[in-house]
Design an enzyme around this catalytic site. Sequence first.
Site, PDB file in Angstrom:
ATOM      1  N   ALA A  29      96.512 -92.016  34.038  1.00 12.86           N
ATOM      2  CA  ALA A  29      97.293 -92.827  34.791  1.00 12.86           C
ATOM      3  C   ALA A  29      96.834 -92.600  36.495  1.00 12.86           C
ATOM      4  CB  ALA A  29      98.710 -92.973  34.880  1.00 12.86           C
ATOM      5  N   ARG A  58      94.779 -84.446  28.760  1.00 15.41           N
ATOM      6  CA  ARG A  58      93.665 -83.862  27.831  1.00 15.41           C
ATOM      7  C   ARG A  58      94.351 -83.156  26.599  1.00 15.41           C
ATOM      8  NH1 ARG A  58      92.713 -78.182  28.290  1.00 15.41           N
ATOM      9  NH2 ARG A  58      94.385 -76.976  29.474  1.00 15.41           N
ATOM     10  N   GLN A  61      95.928 -85.855  21.144  1.00 18.44           N
ATOM     11  CA  GLN A  61      94.959 -85.765  20.220  1.00 18.44           C
ATOM     12  C   GLN A  61      94.701 -87.248  19.399  1.00 18.44           C
ATOM     13  OE1 GLN A  61      97.184 -83.256  17.665  1.00 18.44           O
ATOM     14  NE2 GLN A  61      96.537 -81.228  18.614  1.00 18.44           N
ATOM     15  N   GLU A 128      98.231 -95.113  12.686  1.00 16.46           N
ATOM     16  CA  GLU A 128      99.278 -94.022  13.245  1.00 16.46           C
ATOM     17  C   GLU A 128     100.455 -94.718  12.895  1.00 16.46           C
ATOM     18  OE1 GLU A 128      98.768 -92.229  17.189  1.00 16.46           O
ATOM     19  OE2 GLU A 128      97.013 -91.275  16.432  1.00 16.46           O
ATOM     20  N   HIS A 304     108.131 -85.459  18.727  1.00 17.15           N
ATOM     21  CA  HIS A 304     107.222 -85.630  17.815  1.00 17.15           C
ATOM     22  C   HIS A 304     107.614 -85.087  16.456  1.00 17.15           C
ATOM     23  CE1 HIS A 304     103.324 -85.677  15.964  1.00 17.15           C
ATOM     24  NE2 HIS A 304     102.819 -86.578  17.157  1.00 17.15           N
ATOM     25  N   ARG A 353     108.225 -92.862  15.075  1.00 19.41           N
ATOM     26  CA  ARG A 353     108.135 -91.635  15.076  1.00 19.41           C
ATOM     27  C   ARG A 353     109.843 -91.257  14.714  1.00 19.41           C
ATOM     28  NH1 ARG A 353     103.720 -90.144  19.746  1.00 19.41           N
ATOM     29  NH2 ARG A 353     101.990 -89.979  18.308  1.00 19.41           N
ATOM     30  N   HIS A 414     108.468 -84.363  22.907  1.00 13.58           N
ATOM     31  CA  HIS A 414     107.139 -84.821  23.105  1.00 13.58           C
ATOM     32  C   HIS A 414     106.963 -85.718  24.294  1.00 13.58           C
ATOM     33  CE1 HIS A 414     103.086 -85.713  21.893  1.00 13.58           C
ATOM     34  NE2 HIS A 414     103.120 -86.996  21.939  1.00 13.58           N
ATOM     35  N   GLU A 438     103.392 -91.582  32.116  1.00 21.64           N
ATOM     36  CA  GLU A 438     104.570 -91.184  31.369  1.00 21.64           C
ATOM     37  C   GLU A 438     105.834 -91.041  32.444  1.00 21.64           C
ATOM     38  OE1 GLU A 438     106.425 -87.530  28.186  1.00 21.64           O
ATOM     39  OE2 GLU A 438     104.395 -87.572  29.020  1.00 21.64           O
ATOM     40  N   ARG A 449     108.609 -95.194  21.901  1.00 21.51           N
ATOM     41  CA  ARG A 449     107.116 -95.305  22.125  1.00 21.51           C
ATOM     42  C   ARG A 449     106.462 -95.406  20.804  1.00 21.51           C
ATOM     43  NH1 ARG A 449     102.344 -91.949  22.752  1.00 21.51           N
ATOM     44  NH2 ARG A 449     103.638 -90.192  22.382  1.00 21.51           N
ATOM     45  N   SER A 454     100.665 -94.674  24.789  1.00 21.37           N
ATOM     46  CA  SER A 454     100.957 -94.062  26.213  1.00 21.37           C
ATOM     47  C   SER A 454      99.661 -94.090  27.021  1.00 21.37           C
ATOM     48  CB  SER A 454     101.406 -92.890  25.943  1.00 21.37           C
ATOM     49  OG  SER A 454     100.624 -91.898  24.880  1.00 21.37           O
TER      50      SER A 454
END
Length: 623
Positions: A29, A58, A61, A128, A304, A353, A414, A438, A449, A454
């Site tokens: 962002a 970073r 995943q 996912e 998560h 989730r 998470h 976020e 979410r 994200s």
Amino acid sequence: MTSTGIRLHAPAPGWSIDADVVVVGSGVAGLTAALRCEAAGLTTVVVTKARLDDGSTRWAQGGIAAALGEGDTPEQHLDDTLVAGAGLCDEEAVRILVTEGPDAVRRLIATGAQFDESSDGGLELTREGGHHRRRIAHAGGDATGAEISRALVEAVRASGRGEREALPAEGGGGRRASGRGEREALSAEGGGGRRASGRGEREALSAEGGGGRRAGTRIIENALVLDLLTDAEGRTAGVTLHVMGEGQHDGVGAVHAPAVVLATGGMGQVFSATTNPAVSTGDGVALALRAGAEVSDLEFVQFHPTVLFLGPDAEGQQPLVSEAVRGEGAHLVDGDGVRFMLGQHELAELAPRDIVAKGIMRRMREQDAEHMYLDARHFGAEMWERRFPTILAACRAHGIDPVTGLVPVAPAAHYASGGVRTDSHGRTTVPGLYACGEVACTGVHGANRLASNSLLEGLVYAERIAADIARTGLRARVPQPLPTAERPAHPLLPPEARLAVQRIMTRGAGVLRSEASLAEAADRLHRLHADARDALDENGKTAEPGVDTWEATNLLCVARVLVAAARRREETRGCHWREDRPERDDTAWRRHIVVRLNPDRSLAVRTTDTTDFPPTLTQAQEQ
């Protein structure tokens, strides 16, 4: 909305620089906002708490979701997002996300991000949780965030490699505080009014801009932003910040700008175990609250479902086992090898989730177990090494081989679905203050979410913020910040309070919550706050200013708000699970909880009348 007048206890700025825009944070962002602002001819300063590539992005995943595959449409992506959000998404915000998302991803690719491709040369897409289509683009198998960060960091650094000309020194003495070494930093050398102008490899100004300044991107690494500066009318006038590792322990400076973009990431460190890096201490939300901004939906913290279980006493950042592993066919099983998610949801292990996390927690309770297992032995070594090399290495580093054995997993904090309340242009309730990523609550995520939305939200809304700043002509307003000494200081907590806050939150406001657990958490948090407040108000004493005390204070601030919102929402919805209120109640609670900080440091908590947020700014404030 005007400023509360509250600031962190810190020295007055000893140096300052000017800009059109300050971007706080260097994830997807923040860097996207900086690149788009620079492209619009705006002099931009990026302030980041660690190195430019050390944010949460970073660590992502799985990938980035967008309707890029054959047969997929934005409308289908919208439907999946609304279902995951459990009735609290802002449908217009989601529609913006899914319709502008595909082109935003294409622009990211044009910037230099390289995603994994299929044999026919197109994007290799996966699924996912909560997605009915393969729409997750990924890179390096399971290193999508690292690749996106690499591409954006290189683009931002390239934008600052033009004419390395320092800003003119104005004010006392004409001296400049300059960067010393590769990680250019600004140090406090006393003397108000002096200008800092680092000349390191990563800091330069290029291309003529308006107002006598030069358009370009300036980078300040290893800097903790403290508070928002405002003018006499309550409008944004910049930020104060402290550069770590150089100068005095409590050396503070300022960046004066009419627009500030918060892209500080999450607040996962408010819990003992999290997938977030150590820098995720809720600094942006706390700053916004002290500045008078509203925050919303903070009770919706996504845990998560599958975080590598390292023991019951594990604390700090924990290794994530991406949802994409389940997207490729891994199963959740208990200690007896039973797939317990079958029959709980039509998507089983690929349910949203919150449903998977609850399924794991229920099974753990039933069997008095500390964790469940992920079974992906049928992948084989070749697939693990090609598709999930990062996760494979993390598991093996902890003595677990997913090729031949089961992977122990349990939920951990998470992602914050809520944050600083914004409109569709990223504007908060403080004129000139924007938020994206976020740290923001755009209304996209609702109560939970959808996986891999994200990174897309960071891209789309950062671009919208840059467009709004360029459109509204904020750069023409020369900020006149009020002196920080005129604002009352917020008491600081001692460094050891950080651990206390984390343990209070984990015990009372984690995956499973109740009125009793939340009341206990609220009481213990209030005692930490009251002790620090009374020591300052009655004796003028507070902890020594510094990064550790500022972070602990920010964590307490966001923890108090989270618990207050969780107590107010007397139902179970999305990733907010109340054991004492196990049912979803659309009649009473299909609405948002909004919190702000009063001038006396108490919390003002209110509930919206409908699912719609009121406007962030009045028509007069938008002018």
